[in-house]
Design a protein around this motif. Sequence first.
Motif, short mmCIF file in Angstrom:
data_model
loop_
_atom_site.label_atom_id
_atom_site.label_comp_id
_atom_site.label_asym_id
_atom_site.label_seq_id
_atom_site.Cartn_x
_atom_site.Cartn_y
_atom_site.Cartn_z
N LEU A 1 0.82 -1.21 0.00
CA LEU A 1 0.00 0.00 0.00
C LEU A 1 0.85 1.26 0.00
CD1 LEU A 1 -2.73 -1.09 2.58
CD2 LEU A 1 -2.76 -1.29 0.09
N GLY A 2 2.07 1.16 0.48
CA GLY A 2 3.01 2.28 0.48
C GLY A 2 4.10 2.05 -0.55
N SER A 3 4.86 3.09 -0.86
CA SER A 3 5.89 3.01 -1.90
C SER A 3 7.30 2.97 -1.34
CB SER A 3 5.76 4.20 -2.85
OG SER A 3 5.93 5.41 -2.15
N ASN A 4 7.47 3.25 -0.04
CA ASN A 4 8.78 3.22 0.61
C ASN A 4 9.76 4.19 -0.04
OD1 ASN A 4 10.43 2.13 2.73
ND2 ASN A 4 11.59 1.01 1.19
N ARG A 5 9.25 5.31 -0.49
CA ARG A 5 10.10 6.35 -1.07
C ARG A 5 9.33 7.67 -1.08
NH1 ARG A 5 9.69 4.80 -7.56
NH2 ARG A 5 7.43 5.04 -7.68
N TRP A 6 10.06 8.75 -1.11
CA TRP A 6 9.46 10.07 -1.23
C TRP A 6 9.22 10.39 -2.70
CZ3 TRP A 6 8.54 13.52 2.96
CH2 TRP A 6 8.99 13.06 4.20
N ALA A 7 8.23 11.25 -2.94
CA ALA A 7 7.98 11.73 -4.29
C ALA A 7 7.56 13.20 -4.21
CB ALA A 7 6.91 10.90 -4.99
N PHE A 8 7.96 13.99 -5.21
CA PHE A 8 7.69 15.43 -5.22
C PHE A 8 7.19 15.84 -6.59
CE2 PHE A 8 11.21 14.41 -2.42
CZ PHE A 8 10.82 14.99 -1.22
N LYS A 9 6.12 16.65 -6.59
CA LYS A 9 5.59 17.13 -7.86
C LYS A 9 5.43 18.64 -7.85
CE LYS A 9 1.23 16.80 -9.11
NZ LYS A 9 -0.08 16.42 -9.69
N PRO A 10 6.37 19.39 -8.46
CA PRO A 10 6.11 20.80 -8.71
C PRO A 10 5.07 20.93 -9.81
CG PRO A 10 8.22 20.14 -9.64
CD PRO A 10 7.70 18.95 -8.89
N GLU A 11 4.16 21.89 -9.65
CA GLU A 11 3.02 21.98 -10.58
C GLU A 11 2.66 23.43 -10.81
OE1 GLU A 11 -0.78 19.28 -10.46
OE2 GLU A 11 -1.21 21.09 -9.29
#
Length: 289
Positions: free
Chosen positions: A154-164
């Motif tokens: 259910l989790g991805s075990n990593r960070w993710a960032f989206k500038p928009e």
Amino acid sequence: MLSISAHFAIGQDLEPRSYANLPTGTNALALVYAYSKGNILTDPSKPIAGAEMKAHNLGFGYVRTFGLFQKLARVQFTIPYTFLSGKATINGRDTAAARNGFGDARIRVGINLFGSPALSPKEFRNYKQKTIFGISLVTSVPLGLYYKDKLINLGSNRWAFKPEVGISRRFRNFYAEAYAGIWFFTKNKSYLVNKLQEQEPVFSLQGHFNYYFKNQMWIGVNGNWFDGGETRVNEVPTGNLQDNWRIGATWSVPVNWQHSFKLQFHIGAFTNTGYDYNLVALSYQYVFF
């Protein structure tokens, strides 16, 4: 009204009114229930085929607006809790799986740079929206359930960032908006216990076209396209999320200025890898100052 949606997968965001103008000091709480069915396993590095999964998702969201450099800014937090079950073919073998737990949280921080001054509730009564341009940063926080030795999590075990960046425009009773952003991912160093999983950026574009009635009820059509995301495991390419489309619709019904309900659905219109599923969501929202 504000709009809060629970997010259950990177890239599939279909959230209208993310850059609409609002009074400063606005708070909104939302509870969301969403049901999805199909291939909701979106990681192209997984050797999974024929996934038929069902997910019951409970989401909580909070939004707060405030003034920053005399512009409207907002911070939003969402987190889902998911009951997932179903079957899939993994490395040629049929298998069943079930997972219950929290998914990754999302934090969005944004500011409207043009066309959206910071206004008090009293000042906002005389405001007439035209064109708004804003920017935001969405962060996916790895709080979700993750088993290092399992393919389905259910989790991805990593960070993710989206500038928009986002733009919106009001035309009498019609409201149109479009957002463009790029997801960037950190490395998952515990993929299948000790493997290194990396993913290239995913470009995402979404658009919404809404119609408002006199009682502030509104309906809208939504669309999303995303591309890229080549994934590598131990530096070996394993797949990407090239050229995927989703479409949907939203219906928001206000009870009064504080309480509203929203029904939303979206489906995979064209799918190369993952995301071939249907989702319907019902949310309740409470607004206060």
